[in-house]
Design an enzyme around this catalytic site. Structure first.
Site, PDB file in Angstrom:
ATOM      1  N   GLU B 118      11.971  69.492  49.991  1.00  0.00           N
ATOM      2  CA  GLU B 118      11.237  69.277  51.241  1.00  0.00           C
ATOM      3  C   GLU B 118      10.600  67.897  51.165  1.00  0.00           C
ATOM      4  OE1 GLU B 118       8.884  72.706  52.802  1.00  0.00           O
ATOM      5  OE2 GLU B 118       7.335  71.162  53.003  1.00  0.00           O
ATOM      6  N   ASP B 120       8.473  65.037  52.722  1.00  0.00           N
ATOM      7  CA  ASP B 120       7.455  64.945  53.763  1.00  0.00           C
ATOM      8  C   ASP B 120       7.458  63.602  54.464  1.00  0.00           C
ATOM      9  OD1 ASP B 120       5.752  66.640  51.291  1.00  0.00           O
ATOM     10  OD2 ASP B 120       6.334  67.557  53.184  1.00  0.00           O
ATOM     11  N   HIS B 164       9.996  49.137  42.437  1.00  0.00           N
ATOM     12  CA  HIS B 164       9.977  47.817  41.816  1.00  0.00           C
ATOM     13  C   HIS B 164       8.568  47.287  41.870  1.00  0.00           C
ATOM     14  CE1 HIS B 164      14.231  47.270  41.273  1.00  0.00           C
ATOM     15  NE2 HIS B 164      14.440  47.750  42.475  1.00  0.00           N
ATOM     16  N   CYS B 206       8.350  48.089  36.609  1.00  0.00           N
ATOM     17  CA  CYS B 206       8.163  46.974  35.689  1.00  0.00           C
ATOM     18  C   CYS B 206       6.676  46.606  35.687  1.00  0.00           C
ATOM     19  CB  CYS B 206       8.955  45.751  36.157  1.00  0.00           C
ATOM     20  SG  CYS B 206      10.696  46.070  36.303  1.00  0.00           S
ATOM     21  N   SER B 234      16.458  50.772  33.020  1.00  0.00           N
ATOM     22  CA  SER B 234      17.114  51.973  33.506  1.00  0.00           C
ATOM     23  C   SER B 234      17.903  52.593  32.374  1.00  0.00           C
ATOM     24  CB  SER B 234      18.024  51.627  34.672  1.00  0.00           C
ATOM     25  OG  SER B 234      18.814  50.542  34.333  1.00  0.00           O
TER      26      SER B 234
END
Lengths: 621, 395
Positions: B118, B120, B164, B206, B234
């Site tokens: 769900e 929002d 980011h 970062c 990552s």
């Protein structure tokens, strides 16, 4: 008094400039050449890198396995083509539809200005066939193009087979966010030009083409494929396009990434990549490839279908599969996987490719020289023209001031000495006549080809080339005739004014050319600048005349042809070279009329009149 | 006879002492349980999970947020108490080869999108303004209930942000940023409006540690995936999907959270150990100076789950002496109601210094070369034009 308004100080300054000018010019010219030759060496070349974030670092596993299907398609296509003699339109439409694309055809026709001897065509008419793969879950706002040009001399049937097999594979995937257009064109570049003009709804070259029925959105990137056989030993990539335009460097980086990933052997300019950049071998090989790229970019020809896409700001590359005598060969699956990977990566793009360089030179596939680093070379060469012009200006003003002083006229000082006033009027005539010669060179060959063909036993194409050469040579006889038009009052110093104007004209032209097509500008500057700087009616006229003739635009073209073949390790003999030269002239005129290439008008309307002005200066009486 | 009477009395006394000691031990056991029962002062849990970046190549940020969402939901927080903000729709992106899924492990082991996500705030609704309105509660009356953070002063809130970021800011949607000062002020507003009991702030970007540097409100614990000057990396690309699926820090946090169940007694110190530098390449950081309790007494489920505390006892417990914490908090509440003053724990903004500030003496630098050169030129021209003889009138 100030530095520039005090006559004593100014004369001292003028004498300083005049004394230093010659060594400065020589130094500047040598610096320009040296800078250019140093472009292949490490501090000036950088490693290429992927600038576009969306095409990032992750690799995708390719799943293309349709090698057999591609070969079957290729066999059928070749058989159909042999049967029909032209592009088998119905078969192509049927096959593309069976693969699952939306298929459309486009007819086009064009009458060339004179018969094309290399491709043996005059009245060209053909059909392009293209199929659109619609993105399953996205709006059709952007598209990618995979094109295979089919001409009468190169059937390219393996590429058509691979195109169809790739289309079948792509149709089964659901991750396409852009439409993909699979385009098969007839008559090579003419068909591609017709399709592009109709797609973008413009008409720049006078092609008659039927409007397109199916469209797919703005083209983000295109790949042109040419395969001569079904096993390739290496893939050669061509980047230089029409008028020296280049695709965004990111596209080349993408291709190179997939070369490395698939372990394919990729070449640039047909040569293997230099491996060793620490010693001298690598950079020397790089210099060879750099020179080849400079020559190809300077010619302004579209070296493949991709060259025509660039005009519409569609980044494009041509990949040529070459089958040579090597042991390790790649089959169609390897090439197909590389293409699949490239298209999948291009699929991730959100905007047009714009992060990387648009102006660059390539000493190797993984090294590039950016515009900020190679422009000073041309700058140094054009500085010579500027310095020479400054020197002439000073000499003219000194002559004017010198004329006043012995005269001792107490009258109001004349801003310009009277000699210069007459000089200006006598300048107009040579300028107009040179420009008229240039116009004749541009217009007459094609216009007068039928007249020439009637009176002389030559074909039309030969007539065009011979008329071109004849008018060019007739320009050499001009100085003996212009003096009849110019008033005999032309003083001894009049040639300085003419040379000044000619130098500025040349500098302007070369400057503008260098900005858009560095290679052409640099090549012409490197040859014309010394001759232009040295031309004067005193001294050994024969030597200067020989130098000027040797550096005229036509001679530069001849010389660069020899250099090009020399660099490709297939040197020409004189007779072969002359034949190639004549063919290149014909091609140049033809390409201007069919694709809008600018080399012919630039040389005939811009640089040739300028060169004639220097010729006039040389033979000033 | 007197001896036996003495002995029997001694024995009874002894047994009485033993019973008493047993009783007291039993009583203290119950009291320990009671103390543990009231260890944390919260009665409900909320979670605000924010992913701030869009575009297909930021797949991993959406996967990060969805994996925390999944853990939080599994440990008991219902959708009505979770505010999930996702800036882009990866599951239905045309580039997704597996539509309606978002994977966090390669080879498509774990689909964190699931069947009952769900969201929002979606797509362009994830803005700095909306995020701050959610936190502070200044929301227009027409906002639906699912988009509100209806927390009270007994709520423990988990705030997870990813995207980011840089030194002191976090980028929202490629067009705006939220700074660490804004975030700290928003938390202070929450504290003054009594919108949280304790707050756990986790950020995976970062230079994430820069975002919690400026916090000054009490009862906040913060974790970040990397220090200032470091990049968060990552984890692994998936060759079938063609993007990186998760960030390292959240990947290991997810693995850690998969071990937790609602009855776990794992505490925050274990969470601080997740993803050391050898696995994460960046150095995760944490901040606990604003937090009143000792992190080793804070259960993971205090923030990540919604654990109803029910204990059935057969003994009566005297809450008078063991529930000092509750009493003191009651007292402080009463005091707060009377005095209406903010409680002082950590350093507030030094207002007195700001208002009655003396102007700071700037260091005097000699005029730069350009200005000197300009004046020299002007003077030279002046004297050149008008002659050097004028100089003696000046000097």
């Amino acid at each position: 008094m100030g530095l520039l308004s005090d006559p004593v100080r100014r004369r001292a300054l003028a004498r300083l400039v005049l004394r230093l000018n010659a060594p400065l010019c020589v130094l500047s010219y040598l610096a320009g050449l040296a800078w250019f030759l140093a472009l292949a060496f490490p501090p000036l070349t950088q490693r290429t890198y992927m600038s576009e974030n969306a095409m990032g670092s992750t690799m995708v596993e390719e799943q293309f396995a349709g090698g057999d299907r591609a070969r079957a398609f290729a066999r059928d296509f070749a058989a159909q083509r042999r049967k029909s003699g032209a592009l088998p339109v119905a078969w192509l439409e049927r096959t593309m539809r069976s693969v699952g694309l939306e298929v459309y055809a486009q007819r086009f026709s064009r009458r060339l200005p004179f018969p094309d001897e290399t491709h043996e065509r005059y009245m060209v008419s053909g059909t392009n066939v293209y199929g659109i793969l619609r993105a399953p879950r996205a709006a059709s706002t952007e598209s990618l193009v995979l094109t295979v040009p089919c001409g009468s001399d190169s059937t390219n049937s393996q590429a058509v087979g691979l195109l169809l097999a790739l289309a079948a594979h792509f149709r089964g995937q659901i991750y396409w966010a852009k439409d993909i257009i699979f385009l098969v064109t007839e008559h090579d570049l003419l068909g591609t030009e017709a399709w592009l003009e109709a797609y973008h709804d413009v008409n720049v070259t006078g092609m008659q083409s039927s409007p397109l029925q199916g469209r797919a959105g703005a083209i983000q990137a295109a790949v042109a494929l040419e395969l001569s056989s079904d096993m390739v030993t290496s893939l050669d990539v061509a980047v230089e396009g029409l008028n020296g335009q280049l695709p965004n460097l990111d596209l080349l980086n993408l291709f190179q990434t997939f070369c490395q990933k698939g372990g394919l052997l990729c070449t640039l300019q047909g040569k293997l990549q230099p491996q060793d950049w620490t010693s001298l071998d690598g950079p020397l090989q790089g210099l060879q490839m750099l020179l080849l790229m400079v020559l190809r970019q300077a010619s302004g020809r579209p070296h493949g279908s991709h060259g025509l896409f660039l005009r519409y700001r569609v980044e494009a590359l041509t990949l040529r599969g070459i089958n040579s005598f090597r042991q390790y060969k790649y089959d169609l699956v390897a090439v197909g996987k590389a293409l699949e990977g490239m298209f999948r990566k291009l699929n991730h793009l959100l905007e047009r490719l714009h992060q990387s360089f648009f102006f660059y030179l390539l000493p190797a596939l993984s090294r590039f020289v950016s515009i900020g680093l190679y422009m000073p070379a041309a700058g140094f060469l054009l500085l010579v023209l500027g310095l020479k012009a400054l020197e002439l200006w000073m000499q003219l003003h000194e002559a004017g001031v010198g004329l006043e002083e012995p005269g001792g006229s107490p009258g109001p000082s004349v801003p310009l000495p009277p000699a210069q006033g007459v000089g200006l009027a006598s300048l107009v005539a040579p300028l107009l006549i040179s420009q008229a010669m240039g116009l004749a060179l541009y217009v007459l060959p094609v216009l007068g080809q039928h007249v020439a063909a009637q009176h002389f036993p030559v074909a039309e194409a030969e007539a065009v080339v011979l008329t071109l050469l004849a008018i060019y040579a007739a320009g050499l006889a001009l100085p003996h005739n212009t003096h009849r038009v110019v008033s005999t009052q032309a003083p001894d110093r009049g040639w300085m004014a003419l040379k000044l104007v000619a130098l500025i004209y040349l500098a302007l032209q070369l400057g503008c050319i260098t900005l858009t097509n560095f290679s052409l500008g640099f090549l012409l500057a490197a040859t014309m600048v010394p001759a232009a700087a040295l031309a004067k009616p005193h001294g050994s006229r024969t030597l200067y005349a020989a130098l000027l003739v040797l550096t005229s635009p036509a001679a530069t073209l001849l010389g660069s042809l020899f250099l090009w073949r020399e660099l490709q390790e297939a040197p020409l003999s004189l007779a072969e070279g002359w034949q190639l030269f004549l063919a290149a002239l014909a091609q140049g005129v033809l390409e201007h009329h069919t694709y809008g290439a600018l080399l012919f008008p630039l040389l005939s309307l811009g640089l040739y009149p300028c060169w004639l002005l220097f010729w006039n200066v040389l033979f000033w009486k | 006879m007197a001896v036996s009477h003495c002995l029997s009395r001694a024995a009874t006394a002894f047994t009485a002492v033993l019973l008493f000691s047993f009783g007291s031990v039993a009583a203290s056991h119950i009291e320990d349980q009671a103390e543990q029962f009231f260890r944390s002062g919260h009665t409900n849990n909320w979670a605000v999970l924010v992913c701030t970046s869009r575009f297909w190549f930021n797949y991993r940020h959406v996967a990060n947020t969805l994996s925390v969402y999944r853990s939080v939901k599994r440990l008991g927080i219902p959708d009505s108490h979770i505010v999930l903000m996702l800036a882009d729709d990866m599951a239905c992106n045309p580039r997704n080869p597996k539509p309606a899924t978002v994977f966090s492990h390669k080879n498509m082991e774990l689909n964190v999108y699931g069947d009952d996500v769900e969201v929002d705030y979606r797509s362009y609704e994830v803005t700095v303004e909306n995020f701050l309105r959610v936190l502070t509660g200044r929301i227009p009356p027409s906002t639906p209930r699912s988009k509100r953070l209806l927390s009270d002063d007994r709520s423990n809130i988990l705030i997870y942000m990813t995207g980011h970021g840089g030194n002191g800011f976090l980028k929202f949607q490629d067009s705006e940023e939220i700074t660490n000062i804004e975030l700290a002020d928003a938390f202070e507003q929450m504290w003054q409006k009594r919108r949280y009991n304790e707050l756990l702030f986790i950020i995976d970007t970062c230079q994430g540690a820069s975002m919690y540097e400026r916090f000054y409100s009490p009862n906040i614990m913060a974790l970040a995936s990397s220090q200032v000057g470091e990049d968060s990396l990552s984890h692994q690309p998936d060759p079938a999907i063609g993007v990186h699926l998760m960030d390292r820090y959240t990947f290991y946090v997810l693995e850690f959270l998969e071990e937790i169940n609602p009855a776990s007694q794992t505490n925050m110190n274990d969470l601080f150990q997740v993803c050391p530098k050898s696995l994460c390449v960046s150095t995760p950081g944490h901040r606990t100076d604003l937090f009143q309790r000792d992190p080793k007494n804070v259960l993971i489920t205090d923030f990540f789950g919604s654990v109803r505390k029910v204990e059935i006892t057969t003994e009566t417990i005297n809450l008078q002496q063991d529930s000092e914490i509750m009493e003191s908090s009651y007292k402080e509440d009463q005091m707060g109601e009377e005095l209406m003053e903010p409680l002082k724990y950590a350093e507030q903004l030094p207002v007195a210094q700001i208002i009655h500030q003396k102007p700071k003496l700037k260091d005097w630098h000699p005029p730069g070369g350009f200005i000197l050169g300009l004046w020299a030129l002007i003077i030279m021209v002046f004297f050149k034009t008008y002659g050097i003889k004028h100089m003696k009138f000046i000097f």
